[in-house]
Design a protein around this motif. Structure first.
Motif, PDB file in Angstrom:
ATOM      1  N   SER A   9     -11.935  -1.610   7.980  1.00  0.00           N
ATOM      2  CA  SER A   9     -12.282  -2.483   7.092  1.00  0.00           C
ATOM      3  C   SER A   9     -11.658  -3.841   7.092  1.00  0.00           C
ATOM      4  CB  SER A   9     -11.844  -2.044   5.508  1.00  0.00           C
ATOM      5  OG  SER A   9     -10.386  -1.798   5.639  1.00  0.00           O
ATOM      6  N   ILE A  13     -16.722  -7.024  10.337  1.00  0.00           N
ATOM      7  CA  ILE A  13     -17.917  -6.382   9.412  1.00  0.00           C
ATOM      8  C   ILE A  13     -17.114  -5.681   8.460  1.00  0.00           C
ATOM      9  CG2 ILE A  13     -19.225  -4.041   9.821  1.00  0.00           C
ATOM     10  CD1 ILE A  13     -20.640  -6.453  11.201  1.00  0.00           C
ATOM     11  N   SER A  34      -9.928   1.814   6.437  1.00  0.00           N
ATOM     12  CA  SER A  34      -8.978   1.982   7.538  1.00  0.00           C
ATOM     13  C   SER A  34      -8.809   0.824   8.356  1.00  0.00           C
ATOM     14  CB  SER A  34      -9.667   2.992   8.402  1.00  0.00           C
ATOM     15  OG  SER A  34     -10.499   2.252   9.493  1.00  0.00           O
ATOM     16  N   ALA A  35      -7.686   0.637   8.718  1.00  0.00           N
ATOM     17  CA  ALA A  35      -7.121  -0.612   9.566  1.00  0.00           C
ATOM     18  C   ALA A  35      -6.426   0.153  10.755  1.00  0.00           C
ATOM     19  CB  ALA A  35      -6.134  -1.350   8.768  1.00  0.00           C
ATOM     20  N   ASN A  38      -3.370  -4.091  11.179  1.00  0.00           N
ATOM     21  CA  ASN A  38      -3.449  -5.221  10.374  1.00  0.00           C
ATOM     22  C   ASN A  38      -3.139  -4.593   8.760  1.00  0.00           C
ATOM     23  OD1 ASN A  38      -3.377  -7.387   8.834  1.00  0.00           O
ATOM     24  ND2 ASN A  38      -5.494  -8.344   9.518  1.00  0.00           N
ATOM     25  N   ALA A  96     -17.217   0.772  11.039  1.00  0.00           N
ATOM     26  CA  ALA A  96     -17.017  -0.781  11.665  1.00  0.00           C
ATOM     27  C   ALA A  96     -15.857  -0.738  12.568  1.00  0.00           C
ATOM     28  CB  ALA A  96     -17.030  -1.677  10.603  1.00  0.00           C
ATOM     29  N   ASN A 120     -20.719   0.306  14.746  1.00  0.00           N
ATOM     30  CA  ASN A 120     -19.943   0.756  16.020  1.00  0.00           C
ATOM     31  C   ASN A 120     -20.957   1.092  16.953  1.00  0.00           C
ATOM     32  OD1 ASN A 120     -18.208   3.197  17.477  1.00  0.00           O
ATOM     33  ND2 ASN A 120     -17.291   1.404  17.351  1.00  0.00           N
ATOM     34  N   LYS A 121     -21.740   0.103  17.876  1.00  0.00           N
ATOM     35  CA  LYS A 121     -22.515   0.550  18.633  1.00  0.00           C
ATOM     36  C   LYS A 121     -22.140   1.201  19.656  1.00  0.00           C
ATOM     37  CE  LYS A 121     -23.167  -3.964  19.047  1.00  0.00           C
ATOM     38  NZ  LYS A 121     -23.768  -5.332  19.117  1.00  0.00           N
ATOM     39  N   GLU A 122     -20.834   0.976  20.095  1.00  0.00           N
ATOM     40  CA  GLU A 122     -20.463   1.692  21.385  1.00  0.00           C
ATOM     41  C   GLU A 122     -20.459   3.113  21.121  1.00  0.00           C
ATOM     42  OE1 GLU A 122     -18.599  -0.508  19.548  1.00  0.00           O
ATOM     43  OE2 GLU A 122     -17.862  -2.163  20.946  1.00  0.00           O
ATOM     44  N   ASP A 146     -26.152  -3.266  12.969  1.00  0.00           N
ATOM     45  CA  ASP A 146     -26.275  -4.326  13.748  1.00  0.00           C
ATOM     46  C   ASP A 146     -27.692  -4.921  13.345  1.00  0.00           C
ATOM     47  OD1 ASP A 146     -25.346  -5.348  16.223  1.00  0.00           O
ATOM     48  OD2 ASP A 146     -25.695  -3.669  17.370  1.00  0.00           O
ATOM     49  N   GLY A 201     -16.155 -10.566  15.346  1.00  0.00           N
ATOM     50  CA  GLY A 201     -14.658 -10.151  15.915  1.00  0.00           C
ATOM     51  C   GLY A 201     -14.687 -10.596  17.575  1.00  0.00           C
ATOM     52  N   ILE A 204     -17.029  -8.327  20.507  1.00  0.00           N
ATOM     53  CA  ILE A 204     -18.363  -8.627  20.363  1.00  0.00           C
ATOM     54  C   ILE A 204     -18.470 -10.156  20.696  1.00  0.00           C
ATOM     55  CG2 ILE A 204     -18.520  -8.971  17.736  1.00  0.00           C
ATOM     56  CD1 ILE A 204     -21.326  -7.718  17.728  1.00  0.00           C
TER      57      ILE A 204
HETATM   58  N1  LIG Z   1     -18.815  -8.729  13.904  1.00  0.00           N
HETATM   59  C1  LIG Z   1     -19.911  -8.839  13.827  1.00  0.00           C
HETATM   60  O1  LIG Z   1     -20.835  -9.649  13.409  1.00  0.00           O
HETATM   61  C2  LIG Z   1     -20.896  -7.470  14.257  1.00  0.00           C
HETATM   62  C3  LIG Z   1     -22.320  -7.834  14.371  1.00  0.00           C
HETATM   63  C4  LIG Z   1     -22.928  -6.583  14.839  1.00  0.00           C
HETATM   64  C5  LIG Z   1     -22.207  -5.335  15.357  1.00  0.00           C
HETATM   65  N2  LIG Z   1     -21.133  -5.526  15.335  1.00  0.00           N
HETATM   66  C6  LIG Z   1     -20.149  -4.187  15.879  1.00  0.00           C
HETATM   67  O2  LIG Z   1     -19.391  -3.434  14.932  1.00  0.00           O
HETATM   68  C7  LIG Z   1     -18.200  -3.183  15.301  1.00  0.00           C
HETATM   69  C8  LIG Z   1     -16.954  -3.824  14.636  1.00  0.00           C
HETATM   70  O3  LIG Z   1     -16.989  -5.255  15.214  1.00  0.00           O
HETATM   71  P1  LIG Z   1     -16.020  -6.232  14.433  1.00  0.00           P
HETATM   72  O4  LIG Z   1     -16.430  -7.464  15.310  1.00  0.00           O
HETATM   73  O5  LIG Z   1     -16.140  -6.234  12.865  1.00  0.00           O
HETATM   74  O6  LIG Z   1     -14.726  -6.019  15.224  1.00  0.00           O
HETATM   75  P2  LIG Z   1     -13.334  -6.479  14.794  1.00  0.00           P
HETATM   76  O7  LIG Z   1     -13.282  -7.636  13.986  1.00  0.00           O
HETATM   77  O8  LIG Z   1     -12.527  -6.407  16.090  1.00  0.00           O
HETATM   78  O9  LIG Z   1     -12.734  -5.236  13.926  1.00  0.00           O
HETATM   79  C9  LIG Z   1     -12.542  -4.025  14.309  1.00  0.00           C
HETATM   80  C10 LIG Z   1     -11.843  -3.077  13.126  1.00  0.00           C
HETATM   81  O10 LIG Z   1     -11.482  -1.753  13.887  1.00  0.00           O
HETATM   82  C11 LIG Z   1     -10.063  -1.599  13.698  1.00  0.00           C
HETATM   83  N3  LIG Z   1      -9.637  -0.973  15.198  1.00  0.00           N
HETATM   84  C12 LIG Z   1      -9.352  -1.770  16.202  1.00  0.00           C
HETATM   85  N4  LIG Z   1      -8.906  -0.786  17.234  1.00  0.00           N
HETATM   86  C13 LIG Z   1      -8.799   0.241  16.524  1.00  0.00           C
HETATM   87  C14 LIG Z   1      -8.296   1.427  17.071  1.00  0.00           C
HETATM   88  N5  LIG Z   1      -8.005   1.746  18.278  1.00  0.00           N
HETATM   89  N6  LIG Z   1      -8.247   2.702  16.135  1.00  0.00           N
HETATM   90  C15 LIG Z   1      -8.680   2.491  14.847  1.00  0.00           C
HETATM   91  N7  LIG Z   1      -9.091   1.212  14.396  1.00  0.00           N
HETATM   92  C16 LIG Z   1      -9.169   0.344  15.251  1.00  0.00           C
HETATM   93  C17 LIG Z   1      -9.529  -2.764  13.327  1.00  0.00           C
HETATM   94  O11 LIG Z   1      -8.266  -2.901  12.602  1.00  0.00           O
HETATM   95  P3  LIG Z   1      -7.131  -3.845  12.608  1.00  0.00           P
HETATM   96  O12 LIG Z   1      -7.786  -5.361  11.985  1.00  0.00           O
HETATM   97  O13 LIG Z   1      -5.935  -3.457  11.815  1.00  0.00           O
HETATM   98  O14 LIG Z   1      -6.782  -4.264  14.120  1.00  0.00           O
HETATM   99  C18 LIG Z   1     -10.581  -3.364  12.599  1.00  0.00           C
HETATM  100  O15 LIG Z   1     -10.365  -2.808  11.243  1.00  0.00           O
HETATM  101  C19 LIG Z   1     -18.290  -3.212  16.868  1.00  0.00           C
HETATM  102  O16 LIG Z   1     -18.778  -2.241  17.598  1.00  0.00           O
HETATM  103  C20 LIG Z   1     -19.317  -4.508  16.750  1.00  0.00           C
HETATM  104  O17 LIG Z   1     -19.886  -4.612  18.149  1.00  0.00           O
HETATM  105  C21 LIG Z   1     -20.050  -6.474  14.802  1.00  0.00           C
END
Ligand SMILES: NC(=O)c1ccc[n+]([C@@H]2O[C@H](COP(=O)([O-])OP(=O)(O)OC[C@H]3O[C@@H](n4cnc5c(N)ncnc54)[C@H](OP(=O)(O)O)[C@@H]3O)[C@@H](O)[C@H]2O)c1
Length: 384
Positions: A9, A13, A34-35, A38, A96, A120-122, A146, A201, A204
């Motif tokens: 959260s 996303i 979940s965080a 942060n 996410a 989470n596409k991975e 996505d 993020g 990505i």
């Molecule tokens: N952002 C977009 O516009 C977008 C668009 C399409 C698809 N996606 C997909 O959505 C997913 C999330 O992307 P995002 O850009 O939102 O990523 P992000 O901003 O880096 O956020 C990741 C989230 O996961 C948490 N996290 C990181 N490492 C972790 C771990 N080892 N264990 C548990 N939680 C963990 C982070 O917590 P902290 O903040 O506490 O570090 C944060 O809440 C990815 O798979 C991405 O490919 C994103």
């Protein structure tokens, strides 16, 4: 009122999902957040959305939360905490998280037979085969978040898979579209993070610049929509107005258009099968004027080619590709390697991999561990 759990959260996303909830408070109730680290932002989110449970990376941070939060909520931590939160009572879980760490949560939600909104596409890239086998045995459904996959999902409503001629995934081309390898030698992390269309993020954003993101999306589309790799085409569409298309055997093409704002596909996944009023201004087609398309440049941006080849080889190749990519992206963000080392190192790790049948999570973990440690070794050599 739909009860939601949002894994990740505090991320891009996750935060946009909470903005959707903020705009539709009568439709959604947040029960879990979940965080990772942060916790300041997580505490703000707890006081605004009042979930019943949260989870963080480790016991120390969980203790900080216990000492600071006035709210009486369950506080979990670690990998086990993510599973415990994912299994909390809810109608929909949005995954996410970033990276393959999200796979176990995806699997737990599917096993529990509930609806998973998947950002989470991975998860799909690494565990697509296992996930699809589980889906066939449970009531669970996946609604993609996505923007491309949400677009395809919507184009396919009412259609038959056997009547799909091809899926056309659109890509903006990223910040370096049109550049040649020689111009990419010295690009900085800041330039690479500056995506022309989407604010996302860090991981990505780097994946978008290398075109690895589109490669991961090709694999995701293959597993989500049960189409052969030869039926997934990538087109560069710099305006990012068409989020993706589906071509049918009779020559018709359905395209999904909309504003460039992730809150729209996020909201669709939360409200499906209904639609809710837009969280953003509507698309003005007169202002858009031009919709253009180009072939992707696989010579100067070979990550897309490596991803498609890994998907076609199948087995544990997508898992190795993803693990190597996660490691090189982290090293690039830490300024340990150059932009051009990203594809070079991924190629080397892939070329050393001997494929294994991904029979279960233990096999995937073993292969991932190998890929990560081999990638780190090569990164070390690159730096010395
Ligand atoms: N952002 C977009 O516009 C977008 C668009 C399409 C698809 N996606 C997909 O959505 C997913 C999330 O992307 P995002 O850009 O939102 O990523 P992000 O901003 O880096 O956020 C990741 C989230 O996961 C948490 N996290 C990181 N490492 C972790 C771990 N080892 N264990 C548990 N939680 C963990 C982070 O917590 P902290 O903040 O506490 O570090 C944060 O809440 C990815 O798979 C991405 O490919 C994103």
């Amino acid at each position: 009122m739909k009860k939601l759990i949002i894994l990740g959260s505090t991320g891009s996303i996750g935060r946009q999902t909470l903005d959707v909830v903020r705009k539709h408070q009568d439709a959604f109730q947040v029960v879990g957040l979940s965080a990772y680290r942060n916790i300041e932002l997580l505490m703000d989110q707890v006081s605004e959305f009042r979930p019943k449970a949260v989870t963080v990376s480790d016991a120390d941070l969980a203790q900080v939360l216990r000492d600071s939060l006035k709210e009486n909520i369950k506080i979990f931590y670690g990998k086990k905490g993510l599973t415990e939160l994912a299994l909390f009572d809810a109608d929909l879980v949005l995954n996410a998280l970033v990276g393959s760490v999200g796979l176990e949560s995806t699997i737990e939600v599917i096993k529990s037979g509930r609806t998973l909104a998947l950002a989470n596409k991975e998860s799909m890239v690494v565990g697509g085969e296992i996930i699809n086998k589980l889906l066939s045995k449970t009531e669970a459904t996946i609604i993609p978040v996505d923007s491309e996959h949400s677009a395809i999902y919507q184009c396919l409503i009412g259609e038959k898979t056997k009547e799909v001629n091809k899926i056309i995934l659109t890509a903006s081309g990223g910040p370096f579209k049109g550049r040649k390898t020689t111009d990419l030698r010295l690009v900085t992390v800041k330039e690479t993070l500056a995506h022309p269309k989407w604010n996302m993020g860090k991981k990505i954003s780097i994946d978008s610049a290398t075109l690895m993101n589109k490669g991961l999306e090709v694999i995701e589309a293959h597993f989500l929509f049960h189409v052969d790799y030869d039926k997934v085409e990538v087109l560069i569409h710099p305006q990012s107005v068409i989020h993706s298309m589906v071509e049918f055997i009779d020559g018709s093409i359905k395209a999904h258009l909309g504003p460039t704002d992730m809150r729209i596909p996020i909201q669709y996944a939360l409200s499906y099968p209904s639609r809710l009023p837009s969280p953003t201004p509507m698309l003005n087609l007169l202002e858009t004027r031009q919709l253009t398309f180009e072939e992707p440049d696989l010579v100067n941006f070979p990550c897309l080619k490596y991803a498609i080849e890994s998907g076609k080889k199948g087995g544990t190749f997508p898992s190795v590709l993803n693990a190597a990519n996660e490691e090189v992206v982290a090293a690039f963000l830490n300024e340990e390697i150059s932009f051009l080392s990203i594809p070079k190192i991924i190629y080397k790790v892939l070329s050393e991999h001997e494929v294994v049948e991904p029979t279960g999570l233990d096999v995937l973990k073993m292969v991932e561990d190998w890929a990560r440690s081999r990638t780190k070794e090569i990164i070390g050599l690159e730096r010395s």
